[in-house]
Design an enzyme around this catalytic site. Structure first.
Site, mmCIF file in Angstrom:
data_model
loop_
_atom_site.group_PDB
_atom_site.id
_atom_site.type_symbol
_atom_site.label_atom_id
_atom_site.label_comp_id
_atom_site.label_asym_id
_atom_site.label_seq_id
_atom_site.Cartn_x
_atom_site.Cartn_y
_atom_site.Cartn_z
ATOM 1 C CG HIS A 41 -2.023 -1.018 1.160
ATOM 2 N ND1 HIS A 41 -2.518 -1.555 -0.008
ATOM 3 C CD2 HIS A 41 -2.735 -1.631 2.160
ATOM 4 C CE1 HIS A 41 -3.473 -2.436 0.266
ATOM 5 N NE2 HIS A 41 -3.622 -2.506 1.572
ATOM 6 C CG HIS A 92 -7.723 -0.207 2.585
ATOM 7 N ND1 HIS A 92 -8.491 -0.943 3.468
ATOM 8 C CD2 HIS A 92 -6.687 -1.011 2.247
ATOM 9 C CE1 HIS A 92 -7.925 -2.123 3.658
ATOM 10 N NE2 HIS A 92 -6.824 -2.194 2.931
ATOM 11 C CD GLU A 150 -7.964 -3.495 -0.121
ATOM 12 O OE1 GLU A 150 -6.764 -3.290 -0.348
ATOM 13 O OE2 GLU A 150 -8.348 -4.393 0.650
HETATM 14 C C1 GLA Z 1 -5.141 -5.047 2.465
HETATM 15 C C2 GLA Z 1 -4.222 -6.188 2.521
HETATM 16 C C3 GLA Z 1 -4.365 -6.872 3.820
HETATM 17 C C4 GLA Z 1 -4.123 -5.911 4.954
HETATM 18 C C5 GLA Z 1 -5.067 -4.781 4.834
HETATM 19 C C6 GLA Z 1 -4.802 -3.753 5.898
HETATM 20 O O1 GLA Z 1 -6.441 -5.450 2.348
HETATM 21 O O2 GLA Z 1 -4.387 -7.089 1.460
HETATM 22 O O3 GLA Z 1 -3.479 -7.935 3.901
HETATM 23 O O4 GLA Z 1 -2.816 -5.419 4.883
HETATM 24 O O5 GLA Z 1 -4.942 -4.190 3.577
HETATM 25 O O6 GLA Z 1 -4.687 -4.324 7.153
#
Ligand code: GLA
Length: 405
Positions: free
Chosen positions: A150, A224, A364
């Site tokens: 991210h 997110h 997402e």
């Molecule tokens: C995304 C990732 C997860 C986790 C979340 C935040 O969805 O794929 O593994 O890192 O973000 O906790």
């Protein structure tokens, strides 16, 4: 209280009149919302102050049907989102906090769930934080074991964006802009990003992403938000019915990096082509569910062609008690379904309730994880002279009956 007075109120309409209202007490009309039935209203107030002294603002955007979202310019975070249930009762369906301090706290930073935030430059994981492009190898900040997740240590979820409120024929919203300098978190190129949130009269939140660069660079922007359609803080999401418009998904290794395989969902707990409660198969003995600690996987959307510009249905989620229905359409080729497996009850949300394991889910919209290292995945490389454009639409409604497939 997150709001301070006086706050300014922007009433959009002919001439976009700006009214300054001196709120004498710590009264907080921006927070209770829901009563304002005028189309396209926007209010701005101070949300808090960053350690370096910069002010973080919160914008309240409401439509004529009473749907209301609040967004801060730190991380472009959607801090609340109120929508009606099947009886017309409004609840906040987005996990998050009332204060900037909570988003900046050590507990939050360690858990790092990215509640409601804009994600970039690269949403999801890049293996070992490395990729090669144009004969050069780039090393990115690593923040998820050995992997880059991210956007790194200080991704776009942790920067202050410039915010411009607007009104157009579709509704009212905010344009958020941020320039990520060449080398930021290890990425090549100066990336100019712009994300537009529009809350429409048709009860949609439209998110438009745009970026340009001066050097070839990977880009994969997403949002997110975690939803609980019964209302944030109201417990597990395992009874929500999930439909994902995907015949295949991208299996991962035990660090959640795709193996490169595109695997059919048919006959697996990943088949959400028919609406199915999230919890129905989540505890099945399945290697992929073990690696993800539940669902934490990229689904290959049935329509992969992102170039036509049309946002097509990617997922539909329905919660039986409230009847709330969330439909997500996108121009993107993939969607990460994350079932809140890392939520552990150590974060307390807006109602003072702890966010327990799997008490929110994220969907997402994105390109596939680790695409810069996976030649068979659709490319995420943005070249100078090109413009990155994607669109995701969230539609909010409520209905008594379970939706069809
Ligand atoms: C995304 C990732 C997860 C986790 C979340 C935040 O969805 O794929 O593994 O890192 O973000 O906790």
């Amino acid at each position: 209280m997150p709001f301070t007075s006086p706050f300014s109120r922007l009433t959009l309409g002919a001439g976009a009149a700006v009214l300054l209202i001196a709120a004498a007490q710590a009264e907080d009309p921006a927070a209770d919302g829901g009563d304002d039935r005028r189309a396209g209203t926007l209010e701005k107030a101070t949300f808090g102050e960053l350690p370096d002294g910069r002010t973080v603002d919160v914008y309240r955007i409401a439509n004529a049907n009473g749907i209301e979202m609040r967004v801060i310019n730190y991380g472009g975070i959607i801090v609340s989102l109120k929508t009606p249930d099947k009886h017309g009762e409004f609840d906040d369906i987005a996990l998050g906090f009332d204060s900037l301090e909570a988003y900046l706290s050590d507990t939050y930073r360690q858990a790092n769930p990215y509640f409601g935030a804009l994600i970039g430059r690269y949403g999801n994981r890049i293996a070992d934080g490395r990729f090669s492009l144009g004969g050069e190898t780039y090393s990115l900040a690593t923040n998820d074991g050995d992997n880059h997740l991210h956007g790194g240590q200080q991704g776009l979820d942790k920067v202050l964006w410039q915010a411009e409120p607007f009104e157009n024929d579709e509704g009212a919203g905010l344009v958020l802009s941020y320039t990520s300098e060449d080398g930021e978190e290890g990425y090549p190129g100066r990336l100019e990003t712009q994300v537009t949130y529009t809350l429409t009269a048709a009860d949609e939140l439209v998110v438009d992403y745009r970026a340009t660069t001066d050097k070839a660079t990977p880009v994969n922007l997403t949002q997110h938000s975690y939803f609980n359609l019964e209302g944030e803080g109201s417990g597990s999401i395992l009874d929500h019915y999930m439909m994902i418009n995907a015949d295949a998904f991208t299996p991962v290794d035990d660090t959640l990096i795709p193996t490169g395989e595109i695997r059919p969902v048919e006959g697996t707990p990943f088949d959400f082509t028919q609406p199915t409660p999230i919890g129905e198969r989540i505890e099945q003995d399945n290697e992929q569910l073990t690696f993800g600690k539940g669902y934490d996987h990229n689904f290959v959307l049935a329509r992969q062609d992102a170039s036509s510009g049309d946002a097509l249905l990617a997922a539909r989620v329905w919660e039986p008690d409230s009847g709330r229905l969330l439909e997500i359409s996108t121009t993107e080729p993939g969607i990460q379904f994350y079932s809140g497996n890392f939520l552990a009850g150590d974060l307390t949300g807006k109602q003072g309730q702890a966010y327990e394991h799997r008490s929110g889910f994220a969907l997402e919209t994105q390109h596939y994880p680790d695409s810069p290292n996976q030649a068979n995945f659709p490319s995420t490389i943005l070249e100078p002279g090109e413009t990155y454009r994607t669109r995701t639409i969230y539609r909010f409604s409520a209905q008594e009956e379970a939706p069809g497939s």
